[in-house]
Scaffold this active site. Structure first.
Site, PDB file in Angstrom:
ATOM      1  N   GLY A 137       0.811  -1.205   0.000  1.00  0.00           N
ATOM      2  CA  GLY A 137       0.000   0.000   0.000  1.00  0.00           C
ATOM      3  C   GLY A 137       0.841   1.250   0.000  1.00  0.00           C
ATOM      4  O   GLY A 137       2.064   1.201   0.155  1.00  0.00           O
ATOM      5  N   PRO A 138       0.206   2.407  -0.168  1.00  0.00           N
ATOM      6  CA  PRO A 138       0.942   3.677  -0.191  1.00  0.00           C
ATOM      7  C   PRO A 138       1.621   3.940   1.150  1.00  0.00           C
ATOM      8  O   PRO A 138       1.277   3.342   2.174  1.00  0.00           O
ATOM      9  CB  PRO A 138      -0.155   4.721  -0.479  1.00  0.00           C
ATOM     10  CG  PRO A 138      -1.310   3.942  -1.017  1.00  0.00           C
ATOM     11  CD  PRO A 138      -1.233   2.589  -0.390  1.00  0.00           C
ATOM     12  N   PRO A 139       2.589   4.847   1.173  1.00  0.00           N
ATOM     13  CA  PRO A 139       3.265   5.170   2.442  1.00  0.00           C
ATOM     14  C   PRO A 139       2.303   5.780   3.456  1.00  0.00           C
ATOM     15  O   PRO A 139       1.409   6.553   3.103  1.00  0.00           O
ATOM     16  CB  PRO A 139       4.336   6.183   2.027  1.00  0.00           C
ATOM     17  CG  PRO A 139       4.522   5.991   0.561  1.00  0.00           C
ATOM     18  CD  PRO A 139       3.199   5.548   0.028  1.00  0.00           C
ATOM     19  N   LYS A 163       0.927  -0.022   7.474  1.00  0.00           N
ATOM     20  CA  LYS A 163       1.379  -1.404   7.266  1.00  0.00           C
ATOM     21  C   LYS A 163       2.212  -1.890   8.448  1.00  0.00           C
ATOM     22  O   LYS A 163       1.990  -2.986   8.975  1.00  0.00           O
ATOM     23  CB  LYS A 163       2.179  -1.485   5.962  1.00  0.00           C
ATOM     24  CG  LYS A 163       1.383  -1.101   4.725  1.00  0.00           C
ATOM     25  CD  LYS A 163       2.194  -1.272   3.466  1.00  0.00           C
ATOM     26  CE  LYS A 163       3.327  -0.261   3.354  1.00  0.00           C
ATOM     27  NZ  LYS A 163       2.851   1.136   3.288  1.00  0.00           N
ATOM     28  N   THR A 164       3.167  -1.091   8.868  1.00  0.00           N
ATOM     29  CA  THR A 164       4.007  -1.472  10.010  1.00  0.00           C
ATOM     30  C   THR A 164       3.182  -1.545  11.282  1.00  0.00           C
ATOM     31  O   THR A 164       3.374  -2.449  12.108  1.00  0.00           O
ATOM     32  CB  THR A 164       5.154  -0.458  10.176  1.00  0.00           C
ATOM     33  OG1 THR A 164       5.873  -0.355   8.941  1.00  0.00           O
ATOM     34  CG2 THR A 164       6.100  -0.881  11.278  1.00  0.00           C
ATOM     35  N   HIS A 210      -8.724  34.861 -11.741  1.00  0.00           N
ATOM     36  CA  HIS A 210      -8.379  33.467 -12.041  1.00  0.00           C
ATOM     37  C   HIS A 210      -9.088  32.529 -11.069  1.00  0.00           C
ATOM     38  O   HIS A 210      -9.743  31.562 -11.486  1.00  0.00           O
ATOM     39  CB  HIS A 210      -6.853  33.291 -11.936  1.00  0.00           C
ATOM     40  CG  HIS A 210      -6.367  31.926 -12.286  1.00  0.00           C
ATOM     41  ND1 HIS A 210      -5.741  31.632 -13.476  1.00  0.00           N
ATOM     42  CD2 HIS A 210      -6.418  30.732 -11.619  1.00  0.00           C
ATOM     43  CE1 HIS A 210      -5.422  30.356 -13.525  1.00  0.00           C
ATOM     44  NE2 HIS A 210      -5.807  29.779 -12.390  1.00  0.00           N
ATOM     45  N   GLU A 211      -8.984  32.815  -9.780  1.00  0.00           N
ATOM     46  CA  GLU A 211      -9.617  31.944  -8.781  1.00  0.00           C
ATOM     47  C   GLU A 211     -11.140  32.048  -8.856  1.00  0.00           C
ATOM     48  O   GLU A 211     -11.851  31.054  -8.675  1.00  0.00           O
ATOM     49  CB  GLU A 211      -9.127  32.315  -7.381  1.00  0.00           C
ATOM     50  CG  GLU A 211      -7.634  32.157  -7.172  1.00  0.00           C
ATOM     51  CD  GLU A 211      -7.167  30.731  -7.384  1.00  0.00           C
ATOM     52  OE1 GLU A 211      -7.984  29.806  -7.260  1.00  0.00           O
ATOM     53  OE2 GLU A 211      -5.987  30.540  -7.693  1.00  0.00           O
TER      54      GLU A 211
END
Length: 642
Positions: free
Chosen positions: A231-233, A237-238, A454-455
């Site tokens: 999986g992504p960081p 997982k750990t 722009h915004e």
């Protein structure tokens, strides 16, 4: 009294302490073996006087330059010799005087002449003598070289091998895994792991097997060899592996994939053997290898390395240990990686890693649970809305949410507050996603007006399109590398349809469209917008097969083997380029048309943005009215413009 004893540091023996008594003994031997400790150097006149008095019993010439003079016993009792002879440093049978005579030939001629003239009866002996200190000094360079070599060997073995005080060089092949057993229990359980319900369900069976293996073995089942967490960081997982160890209550060996890698050939394979040997001795047990891609990369991909590559040797040994002979031991291997695509196929097959558990980024419900875990140590105000915060953090991993909670606490402390308020969490989101506010950045009024329109163009187009994400907040305060930023509220989707992608692209092009419509000029401020829509358009044409002219074809290769191969002809490449350009230009024209129809409202919104610098959803409702599309707003996302 007992507390003092507990705090007293324990005595630890070091092999260096053995060198101290050895050095003292050598110095003592050198000191006491010297025969002339109590002797005194005399001049030539004194020597002649003693010689003529016939007080000399024996002369010992050492190394052809020094005469050690031994007196007769009756001579030692004379008044001129008595004081020196009774000195505590003088030993019987030792020379009382020493005389440095210079040239040996002249000295011998002189004493022979005196011996004949005065009828003297002493003896003369020539000897070669070396002291122990002289010997040590002669060997000192070799001793220094050996000491330096031993020092560096100990340092290398201590850094590489570990295993015991001093880290001996012979322990370099020992495993560096950290062991958690009944003495150092892992306190993490599944209660500490928020979300990850699917992953926890997968690993729960491993825990059950370790607790009661007979439940499965009586039916003929075998213990799973390993589980790979992918999986992504920052997704946990750990943390999940630690929870498995805490729940199972069995010995847990934890190490990183880089712990096997060493400069010495064969060390990695040796450490793998030692690791599995220790785990088998304490079975049932768990081995957890974090970042396994450090040693588990596919073999033979790099042509520059030879067949005796150290990393490949380590991987081969790991493959053998996980599925070699004698696999009846209850040892389970858990591993985690962010790069499952680069792992060797032999490592991924069933029988080694039987299960691949994907640990994905948390959804809305899981983010709410993660917030509940991380706010426990925080002092919160009553106005904190965790539900809204979960909506405001799409794409955040568990580690990102933990960082967000800590950042909110720091912001509140910086402002001198007694509790963390809801606005502190929102400021932390802005800080993490957009970067630090740069209110002192010099921007001319003309540039600020362009940024405001722009915004405002983004906000207007997204508010008017059904599938575009509605606005939550817009700011023209420079933040990070961007001059303006807009936060949106997209719905949570598992699949995306063509109309949804086109509306998102149109809203993204709303910023440049507003510049073109209001000033008839365009600027470089739309760089991130153009990058985003170009990627989306290319994906529509080449990946998802959403273009009619190119057809239902994808040129995406999930195996990653098309890096140096163009899977289409030059004619198709030209067609792909034309379709990508046409998609983007059509949405750009569509955005200009929408803004032209709402020019007055666009201007009003931009002027409000220039006045307040930050506007919210409520300000858009006052100007445009409620959105005609009643969609449930589930989560938020952030986009920024440079």
């Amino acid at each position: 009294m007992s507390d003092n004893k507990k705090n007293t540091p324990k005595f630890t023996f070091s092999s260096f302490w053995l060198y101290i008594p050895i050095l003292i003994i050598l110095l003592g031997l050198s000191f006491f073996n010297s025969g002339n400790l109590g002797s005194r150097n005399i001049s030539k006149n004194e020597f002649t006087k003693i010689l003529e008095a016939n007080d000399i019993q024996k002369i010992v010439v050492e190394n052809n330059n020094v005469a050690q003079i031994y007196l007769k016993p009756e001579a030692e009792k004379k008044e001129e010799h008595k004081k020196l002879a009774e000195s505590p440093f003088f030993r019987k049978g030792s020379p009382l005087y020493s005389y440095n005579f210079g040239d040996l030939q002249n000295f011998e001629n002189e004493i022979e002449k005196e011996k004949k003239e005065n009828n003297l009866d002493f003896d003369k002996v020539n000897i070669e003598r070396t002291s122990m200190m002289d010997t040590l000094i002669s060997f000192l360079p070799f001793i220094l070289l050996i000491a330096i070599w031993l020092f560096f060997m100990r340092r290398m073995s201590g850094a590489a091998g570990g295993g015991g005080a001093g880290g001996q060089i012979f322990n370099i092949g020992k495993s560096k895994a950290k062991l958690f057993d009944e003495n150092t229990k892992v306190k993490t359980t599944f209660k500490n792991v928020a979300g990850l319900e699917g992953a926890k369900e997968e690993v729960q069976e491993i825990v059950d097997f370790l607790k009661s293996p007979e439940k499965y073995t009586k039916l003929g089942g075998k213990i799973p060899k390993g589980a790979l967490l992918v999986g992504p960081p920052g997704t946990g997982k750990t943390l999940l592996a630690k929870a498995v160890a805490g729940e199972a209550g069995v010995p847990f060996f934890s190490l990183s994939g880089s712990d096997f890698v060493e400069m010495f050939v064969g060390v990695g394979a040796s450490r793998v053997r030692d690791l599995f040997k220790q785990a088998q001795q304490k079975s049932p047990s768990i081995i957890f290898i974090d970042e396994i891609d450090a040693i588990g990369r596919a073999r033979g991909k790099n042509s520059m390395t030879g067949g005796n590559d150290e990393r490949e040797n380590t991987l081969n040994q790991l493959l053998t240990e996980m599925d070699g002979f004698g696999t009846d031991t209850n040892v389970i291997v858990l591993a985690a990686t962010n790069r499952a695509d680069v792992l060797d196929k032999a490592l991924m097959r069933a029988g080694r890693f039987d299960r691949q558990i994907y640990v994905d980024l948390p959804d809305l419900h899981e983010r709410r649970e993660i917030f509940n875990v991380h706010i426990k140590p925080l002092k919160l105000a009553e106005n904190v809305n965790l539900e809204f915060l979960a909506q405001q953090t799409p794409g955040f991993s568990g580690a990102d949410i933990a960082n967000l909670c800590n950042e909110a606490a720091l912001i509140a402390a910086r402002k001198g507050k007694n509790a963390i308020e809801h606005q502190d969490f929102l400021d932390a989101v802005d800080r993490i996603v957009g970067g630090l506010e740069k209110k002192n950045k010099v921007i001319t009024p003309k540039e600020k007006k362009v940024i405001a329109f722009h915004e405002a163009g983004h906000a207007t187009v997204s508010w008017m399109l059904e599938h575009a994400a509605p606005l939550v907040k817009v700011t023209i305060v420079p933040r990070g590398q961007s001059l303006g930023a807009a936060w949106y509220l997209p719905e949570e989707r598992k699949i995306v349809q063509t109309e949804q992608m086109l509306d998102e692209m149109c809203a993204t092009m709303g910023g440049r469209a507003a510049e073109k419509l209001m000033f008839n000029k365009i600027s470089t401020g739309a760089l991130s917008d153009l990058e985003k829509v170009t990627k989306q358009a290319r994906a529509m044409v080449t990946v998802y097969g959403l273009n009619d002219k190119v057809g239902n074809i994808t040129y995406y290769d999930s195996s990653g083997n098309d890096a140096f191969v163009k899977p289409y002809s030059d004619a198709t490449a030209q067609k792909i380029d034309e379709e990508i350009s046409e998609i983007i230009e059509n949405q750009y024209k569509r955005a200009i048309d929408i803004l032209d129809e709402n020019r007055d409202k666009l201007t009003e919104l931009a002027e409000l943005l220039l006045e307040k610098e930050v506007i919210f959803k409520d300000d858009l409702v006052k100007i445009f009215g409620d959105r005609p599309f009643g969609k449930e707003e589930e989560k938020t996302e952030t986009t920024t413009e440079e």
